[in-house]
Design an enzyme around this catalytic site. Sequence first.
Site, PDB file in Angstrom:
ATOM      1  N   TYR A   1      14.242-122.267  30.499  1.00 65.17           N
ATOM      2  CA  TYR A   1      15.111-123.448  30.556  1.00 65.17           C
ATOM      3  C   TYR A   1      14.358-124.636  31.117  1.00 65.17           C
ATOM      4  O   TYR A   1      13.232-124.502  31.625  1.00 65.17           O
ATOM      5  CB  TYR A   1      16.370-123.144  31.383  1.00 65.17           C
ATOM      6  CG  TYR A   1      16.163-123.094  32.880  1.00 65.17           C
ATOM      7  CD1 TYR A   1      15.477-122.038  33.481  1.00 65.17           C
ATOM      8  CD2 TYR A   1      16.649-124.101  33.705  1.00 65.17           C
ATOM      9  CE1 TYR A   1      15.306-121.995  34.854  1.00 65.17           C
ATOM     10  CE2 TYR A   1      16.478-124.062  35.079  1.00 65.17           C
ATOM     11  CZ  TYR A   1      15.807-123.015  35.654  1.00 65.17           C
ATOM     12  OH  TYR A   1      15.625-122.973  37.013  1.00 65.17           O
TER      13      TYR A   1
ATOM     14  N   ARG B   1      20.852-103.898  21.199  1.00 69.83           N
ATOM     15  CA  ARG B   1      20.074-103.945  22.439  1.00 69.83           C
ATOM     16  C   ARG B   1      18.881-103.006  22.332  1.00 69.83           C
ATOM     17  O   ARG B   1      19.041-101.835  21.981  1.00 69.83           O
ATOM     18  CB  ARG B   1      20.950-103.523  23.628  1.00 69.83           C
ATOM     19  CG  ARG B   1      20.222-103.548  24.967  1.00 69.83           C
ATOM     20  CD  ARG B   1      21.181-103.229  26.110  1.00 69.83           C
ATOM     21  NE  ARG B   1      20.510-103.291  27.406  1.00 69.83           N
ATOM     22  CZ  ARG B   1      19.871-102.263  27.983  1.00 69.83           C
ATOM     23  NH1 ARG B   1      19.816-101.085  27.383  1.00 69.83           N
ATOM     24  NH2 ARG B   1      19.280-102.410  29.158  1.00 69.83           N
TER      25      ARG B   1
ATOM     26  N   LYS C   1       9.328-120.776  33.647  1.00 70.16           N
ATOM     27  CA  LYS C   1      10.672-121.206  34.067  1.00 70.16           C
ATOM     28  C   LYS C   1      11.727-120.378  33.332  1.00 70.16           C
ATOM     29  O   LYS C   1      12.369-120.852  32.392  1.00 70.16           O
ATOM     30  CB  LYS C   1      10.842-122.706  33.814  1.00 70.16           C
ATOM     31  CG  LYS C   1      12.003-123.324  34.564  1.00 70.16           C
ATOM     32  CD  LYS C   1      11.898-124.830  34.534  1.00 70.16           C
ATOM     33  CE  LYS C   1      13.150-125.534  35.025  1.00 70.16           C
ATOM     34  NZ  LYS C   1      13.488-125.279  36.412  1.00 70.16           N
TER      35      LYS C   1
ATOM     36  N   ARG D   1       6.184-128.582  29.752  1.00 71.20           N
ATOM     37  CA  ARG D   1       6.335-127.310  30.478  1.00 71.20           C
ATOM     38  C   ARG D   1       7.153-126.304  29.663  1.00 71.20           C
ATOM     39  O   ARG D   1       6.884-125.104  29.702  1.00 71.20           O
ATOM     40  CB  ARG D   1       6.978-127.534  31.842  1.00 71.20           C
ATOM     41  CG  ARG D   1       7.057-126.225  32.644  1.00 71.20           C
ATOM     42  CD  ARG D   1       7.554-126.435  34.049  1.00 71.20           C
ATOM     43  NE  ARG D   1       8.880-127.018  34.065  1.00 71.20           N
ATOM     44  CZ  ARG D   1       9.479-127.480  35.159  1.00 71.20           C
ATOM     45  NH1 ARG D   1       8.862-127.436  36.328  1.00 71.20           N
ATOM     46  NH2 ARG D   1      10.686-127.997  35.092  1.00 71.20           N
TER      47      ARG D   1
ATOM     48  N   GLU E   1       8.033-121.513  47.864  1.00 69.90           N
ATOM     49  CA  GLU E   1       8.782-122.709  47.450  1.00 69.90           C
ATOM     50  C   GLU E   1      10.231-122.549  47.857  1.00 69.90           C
ATOM     51  O   GLU E   1      10.606-121.532  48.450  1.00 69.90           O
ATOM     52  CB  GLU E   1       8.637-122.928  45.933  1.00 69.90           C
ATOM     53  CG  GLU E   1       9.104-121.744  45.107  1.00 69.90           C
ATOM     54  CD  GLU E   1       8.762-121.842  43.620  1.00 69.90           C
ATOM     55  OE1 GLU E   1       8.633-122.942  43.083  1.00 69.90           O
ATOM     56  OE2 GLU E   1       8.634-120.766  42.998  1.00 69.90           O
TER      57      GLU E   1
HETATM   58  N1  PMP Z   1      10.546-124.355  41.993  1.00 68.35           N
HETATM   59  C1  PMP Z   1      11.592-123.684  41.486  1.00 68.35           C
HETATM   60  C2  PMP Z   1      11.734-122.233  41.771  1.00 68.35           C
HETATM   61  C3  PMP Z   1      12.549-124.361  40.700  1.00 68.35           C
HETATM   62  O1  PMP Z   1      13.597-123.680  40.189  1.00 68.35           O
HETATM   63  C4  PMP Z   1      12.405-125.748  40.480  1.00 68.35           C
HETATM   64  C5  PMP Z   1      13.416-126.533  39.687  1.00 68.35           C
HETATM   65  N2  PMP Z   1      13.832-125.918  38.550  1.00 68.35           N
HETATM   66  C6  PMP Z   1      11.303-126.396  41.036  1.00 68.35           C
HETATM   67  C7  PMP Z   1      10.387-125.668  41.772  1.00 68.35           C
HETATM   68  C8  PMP Z   1      11.086-127.878  40.837  1.00 68.35           C
HETATM   69  O2  PMP Z   1      10.651-128.142  39.526  1.00 68.35           O
HETATM   70  P1  PMP Z   1      10.948-129.534  38.828  1.00 68.35           P
HETATM   71  O3  PMP Z   1      10.398-130.583  39.725  1.00 68.35           O
HETATM   72  O4  PMP Z   1      10.232-129.459  37.554  1.00 68.35           O
HETATM   73  O5  PMP Z   1      12.436-129.623  38.705  1.00 68.35           O
END
Ligand code: PMP
Length: 286
Positions: free
Chosen positions: A33, A101, A150, A52, A182
């Site tokens: 996403y 599935r 992502k 990305r 993070e």
């Molecule tokens: N780390 C994680 C785990 C995230 O889910 C996100 C946002 N989706 C970010 C960092 C920040 O990414 P961005 O600046 O591209 O939104």
Amino acid sequence: MTRTVYLNGDYLPETEAKVSIFDRGFLMADGVYEVTSVLGGKLVDFAGHVKRLQRSLDELEIRNPLTEAEWLEVHRQLVARNGIDEGMVYLQVTRGNPGDRDFAFPPEDTPPTVVLFTQAKAGLADNPAAKTGWRVISVPDIRWGRRDIKTVQLLYPSMGKMMAKKAGVDDAWFTEDGFVTEGTSNNAYIVKGNRIITRALSNDILHGITRAAVLRFAREAQMEVEERSFTIDEAKQADEAFITSASAFVMPVVQVDGAALGTGKPGHVATRLREIYLEEMRKAAV
Ligand code: PMP
């Protein structure tokens, strides 16, 4: 209000957009996403998000179903049809519906499922939280090893957000081997003097689109940037801290695991970077 959403080539009322129970996104979280902010009816850093997206799809060997121009058109259509001035466009691509599935990937000609919808968020830029800052707690990072992709496997980040809520704070910072990776849905930074410290890019964290822009602006503003890991103890000793994400932009962090940082108020580096980011991104929005 009924939103108009996008599903596999069609613009539909949200109540009429239906996805199969066999969709790989639903059964296996087999999808990726992106979230792009909208300011003044325009898309913030759209080029970064579609780049990305391509990378996430490539890493999972999912075909990119639309061209960059088509992605832009769908985003713009949804912003216009839903009258979004400030908010977000969410997009998701899954490996599609094989009709049953199975752990094995479906045949390559299985069409990916494409879903986009908007979220109106008045006051996204003028967020009052930016004036008081967030408080965070640390929790163990038990996510998988490809956090650079992502994917829609957001169960643990969602649990992290709930741990924060139960603790009466705003978010959680994940830690692994003693170091911060993070936030639940954002990249994490501390500030010592004129130096911004944030974890280097690797498979351990998402390569934030906002991170890339903010570090560029910080360097242009003669701030020092050090890309290295830091611990919660170091964060507690920092002058200030902040997080970045596409929807929170730059958000000051004023407390980590109960310890107030600096004055306990949003720091001047985070506050200045938020101003620069919003100003520059409004100018460049498409
Ligand atoms: N780390 C994680 C785990 C995230 O889910 C996100 C946002 N989706 C970010 C960092 C920040 O990414 P961005 O600046 O591209 O939104």
